[in-house]
Each structure stands twice: as structure tokens, then as C-alpha cells.
Design a protein around this motif. Structure first.
Motif, mmCIF file in Angstrom:
data_model
loop_
_atom_site.group_PDB
_atom_site.id
_atom_site.type_symbol
_atom_site.label_atom_id
_atom_site.label_comp_id
_atom_site.label_asym_id
_atom_site.label_seq_id
_atom_site.Cartn_x
_atom_site.Cartn_y
_atom_site.Cartn_z
ATOM 1 N N ASN A 99 10.964 17.681 17.835
ATOM 2 C CA ASN A 99 10.607 18.001 19.442
ATOM 3 C C ASN A 99 11.350 16.539 20.512
ATOM 4 O O ASN A 99 10.931 16.594 21.574
ATOM 5 C CB ASN A 99 9.234 17.956 19.713
ATOM 6 C CG ASN A 99 8.617 19.680 19.811
ATOM 7 O OD1 ASN A 99 9.912 20.371 20.361
ATOM 8 N ND2 ASN A 99 7.924 20.100 19.153
ATOM 9 N N GLU A 100 11.994 16.235 20.141
ATOM 10 C CA GLU A 100 12.595 15.607 20.460
ATOM 11 C C GLU A 100 13.590 15.382 22.518
ATOM 12 O O GLU A 100 14.013 16.811 22.427
ATOM 13 C CB GLU A 100 13.801 14.335 20.407
ATOM 14 C CG GLU A 100 13.593 13.976 19.362
ATOM 15 C CD GLU A 100 14.149 12.701 18.111
ATOM 16 O OE1 GLU A 100 14.672 13.592 17.295
ATOM 17 O OE2 GLU A 100 14.360 11.552 19.038
ATOM 18 N N LYS A 101 13.532 14.490 22.945
ATOM 19 C CA LYS A 101 13.765 15.408 25.069
ATOM 20 C C LYS A 101 15.341 16.237 24.973
ATOM 21 O O LYS A 101 16.620 15.625 23.641
ATOM 22 C CB LYS A 101 13.975 14.143 25.845
ATOM 23 C CG LYS A 101 14.994 13.233 25.624
ATOM 24 C CD LYS A 101 15.184 11.691 25.997
ATOM 25 C CE LYS A 101 16.563 11.061 26.856
ATOM 26 N NZ LYS A 101 16.391 10.391 27.794
ATOM 27 N N LEU A 102 15.392 16.666 25.700
ATOM 28 C CA LEU A 102 17.326 17.469 25.550
ATOM 29 C C LEU A 102 17.803 16.877 26.769
ATOM 30 O O LEU A 102 16.689 16.317 27.586
ATOM 31 C CB LEU A 102 16.723 19.024 26.437
ATOM 32 C CG LEU A 102 16.194 19.798 25.807
ATOM 33 C CD1 LEU A 102 15.927 21.176 25.724
ATOM 34 C CD2 LEU A 102 17.304 20.075 24.366
ATOM 35 N N THR A 103 19.035 16.112 26.667
ATOM 36 C CA THR A 103 20.076 16.483 27.981
ATOM 37 C C THR A 103 20.469 17.487 28.385
ATOM 38 O O THR A 103 21.464 17.738 27.386
ATOM 39 C CB THR A 103 20.942 14.636 27.203
ATOM 40 O OG1 THR A 103 19.396 13.672 26.259
ATOM 41 C CG2 THR A 103 21.882 13.601 28.165
ATOM 42 N N PHE A 104 21.023 17.224 29.269
ATOM 43 C CA PHE A 104 21.548 18.190 30.157
ATOM 44 C C PHE A 104 22.579 17.923 30.983
ATOM 45 O O PHE A 104 23.132 16.802 31.079
ATOM 46 C CB PHE A 104 20.696 18.685 31.197
ATOM 47 C CG PHE A 104 20.005 19.690 30.700
ATOM 48 C CD1 PHE A 104 18.468 19.570 29.992
ATOM 49 C CD2 PHE A 104 20.215 20.680 30.416
ATOM 50 C CE1 PHE A 104 17.401 19.757 29.732
ATOM 51 C CE2 PHE A 104 19.002 21.932 29.925
ATOM 52 C CZ PHE A 104 17.876 21.335 29.687
ATOM 53 N N GLY A 105 23.904 18.364 30.779
ATOM 54 C CA GLY A 105 25.155 18.337 31.229
ATOM 55 C C GLY A 105 24.699 18.667 32.868
ATOM 56 O O GLY A 105 23.294 19.514 33.282
ATOM 57 N N THR A 106 25.395 18.779 33.972
ATOM 58 C CA THR A 106 25.101 18.521 35.442
ATOM 59 C C THR A 106 25.943 20.341 35.753
ATOM 60 O O THR A 106 24.913 20.406 36.920
ATOM 61 C CB THR A 106 26.273 17.498 36.366
ATOM 62 O OG1 THR A 106 27.245 18.392 35.956
ATOM 63 C CG2 THR A 106 25.961 16.330 36.119
ATOM 64 N N GLY A 107 25.740 21.006 35.072
ATOM 65 C CA GLY A 107 25.423 22.561 35.182
ATOM 66 C C GLY A 107 26.862 23.400 36.163
ATOM 67 O O GLY A 107 27.482 22.194 36.753
ATOM 68 N N THR A 108 27.281 24.238 35.189
ATOM 69 C CA THR A 108 28.348 24.518 36.349
ATOM 70 C C THR A 108 27.886 26.182 36.510
ATOM 71 O O THR A 108 27.592 27.307 35.475
ATOM 72 C CB THR A 108 29.523 25.191 35.333
ATOM 73 O OG1 THR A 108 29.645 23.880 33.962
ATOM 74 C CG2 THR A 108 30.469 25.875 35.367
ATOM 75 N N ARG A 109 28.325 26.114 37.852
ATOM 76 C CA ARG A 109 27.872 28.135 38.801
ATOM 77 C C ARG A 109 29.194 28.907 38.407
ATOM 78 O O ARG A 109 30.236 28.975 38.865
ATOM 79 C CB ARG A 109 27.898 27.558 40.324
ATOM 80 C CG ARG A 109 27.065 28.640 40.860
ATOM 81 C CD ARG A 109 26.544 28.353 42.132
ATOM 82 N NE ARG A 109 25.813 27.420 42.200
ATOM 83 C CZ ARG A 109 24.823 27.680 42.279
ATOM 84 N NH1 ARG A 109 24.206 29.417 42.572
ATOM 85 N NH2 ARG A 109 23.874 26.807 42.388
ATOM 86 N N LEU A 110 28.581 29.863 37.931
ATOM 87 C CA LEU A 110 29.860 31.062 37.511
ATOM 88 C C LEU A 110 29.399 32.184 38.483
ATOM 89 O O LEU A 110 28.679 32.394 38.104
ATOM 90 C CB LEU A 110 29.682 30.674 36.172
ATOM 91 C CG LEU A 110 30.520 32.951 35.676
ATOM 92 C CD1 LEU A 110 32.085 32.311 35.754
ATOM 93 C CD2 LEU A 110 29.461 32.960 34.559
#
Lengths: 114, 114
Positions: A99-110
């Protein structure tokens, strides 16, 4: 440390076009990879995931293949719809268990236009 | 099956005040993670709670604190609010046991600090 790099947005496509959103990652060990989608005004929904190299995650016509050799997890869809308009996030969990932390990207708006 | 719920949906506070955000985990899930999502950014991990104890923390100052209750619900407390604390706060729940545990997100609480 772990990091995720996503294709810069925003991305605008016509309905029925082919979609690719690029995602590359940096991690030690054997991470698990995810795509989450965020519709306007909402939280994150899991779109698909892959836990080991060469795994392909798929859901709702979207696919992504875990490529260890290129450290990539690109999101693809053959024919997009207006309802696919949202922000897409690539994320990694540093292991394929637990259950380790998630590391996210900055996101891409579509945005899909009719 | 009830999904992850969060309250309140929106909140406005002034600098220096304190705020408490609440999260109810999905049925059958005993682990709660909190994330901060600034405008136009990906979520950043704050901390995780398992069995009522903190089980990992991101790069956030001690004025960010949390609790988990015996029913696995959780609170996020932020003291001495700063303008930069304005963000969407997301709660995610997951189960434990063997294998990878997918995190499922709530709709978030949008906090504005004036």
C-alpha cells in the motif's frame, strides 16, 4: 526518488481520432503503474493498471503497456469520444504489492470536439 | 458497495485558521491515504493511516496531521493555514493482504484559504 513525467497538455482531438498520451517513469525496483482519470469537478477514478513488465492494462477502450526497457506506460485509445474529455494522470506505486504511496505525473488535459 | 466519501465538499478559511477534513473509506478497506492536489498539478502524497497509526508520510510539515478511527474513517487536520494550502484534498482507501492494493479515491474537498 521516484518520478513520473507526462506529455504536456492540453491535448485537443476530434471525435473518433486516435489518442496517445505519453508517460515515462523513474523508479528503483519494480513499480506498478496506473492511469487515473479526473472528470470536471470530481475526484480520481482508476482507469487501468499494470503490475509487471509487458503487462497490458485495458478498460473502456483504453490500453497501456508496461515497457520496462523504455520505462514507459503510454495511454492509447483507438477512437475517442466527447465523453473522454477529462484530465488523465499517470502514477506509480514503487512496488507490486502493498500500500505504498502513489507518485503522480502533472496530468494531461484532453478535450474532444464533436 | 459504498465508495469513498469525503466532507465537506467545499470550504473557505482564512490564514491562520485550522481546518478538519473527513473521509469514510470504502466498505472492506482499512487503509486511508491523503493527497493534496494544487490547481493544475498532480496529487501529492501527504500521509497514510493503517490500524489507526500513521504508516508513511510525504514532504508535508507537522501542521498537517491526521487520525484514523476504529471504523477506518479518517480525518485530516491542518493548523495555521497558509494561502498555499488552497487545494483539492483527496482521500483514497485500500485494503490489505496479499498482492497490490489499488487505491480508490473520493470526490475530494476543495479548500480555499483567503
Amino acid at each position: 526518488g521516484d518520478s513520473v513525467t507526462q506529455m504536456e497538455g492540453p491535448v485537443t482531438l476530434s471525435e473518433e481520432a486516435f489518442l496517445t498520451i505519453n508517460c515515462t517513469y523513474t523508479a528503483t525496483g519494480y513499480p506498478s503503474l496506473f492511469w487515473y482519470v479526473q472528470y470536471p469537478g470530481e475526484g480520481l477514478q482508476l482507469l487501468l493498471k499494470a503490475t509487471k513488465a509487458d503487462d497490458k492494462g485495458s478498460n473502456k477502450g483504453f490500453e497501456a503497456t508496461y515497457r520496462k526497457e523504455t520505462t514507459s506506460f503510454h495511454l492509447e485509445k483507438g477512437s475517442v469520444q466527447v465523453s473522454d474529455s477529462a484530465v488523465y494522470f499517470c502514477a506509480l506505486n514503487p512496488s507490486n504489492f502493498g500500500n505504498e504511496k502513489l507518485t503522480f505525473g502533472t496530468g494531461t488535459r484532453l478535450t474532444i470536439i464533436p | 458497495e459504498t465508495g469513498v466519501t469525503q466532507s465537506p465538499t467545499h470550504l473557505i478559511k482564512t490564514r491562520g485558521q485550522q481546518v478538519t477534513l473527513r473521509c469514510s473509506s470504502q466498505s472492506g478497506h482499512n487503509t486511508v491515504s491523503w493527497y493534496q492536489q494544487a490547481l493544475g498539478q498532480g496529487p501529492q502524497f501527504i500521509f497514510q493511516y493503517y490500524r489507526e497509526e500513521e504508516n508513511g508520510r510525504g514532504n508535508f510539515p507537522p501542521r498537517f496531521s491526521g487520525l484514523q478511527f476504529p471504523n477506518y474513517s479518517s480525518e485530516l487536520n491542518v493548523n495555521a493555514l497558509e494561502l498555499d494550502d488552497s487545494a483539492l484534498y483527496l482521500c483514497a482507501s485500500s485494503s490489505t493482504g496479499q498482492g497490490l492494493k489499488t487505491q480508490y479515491f473520493g470526490p475530494g474537498t476543495r479548500l480555499l484559504v483567503l
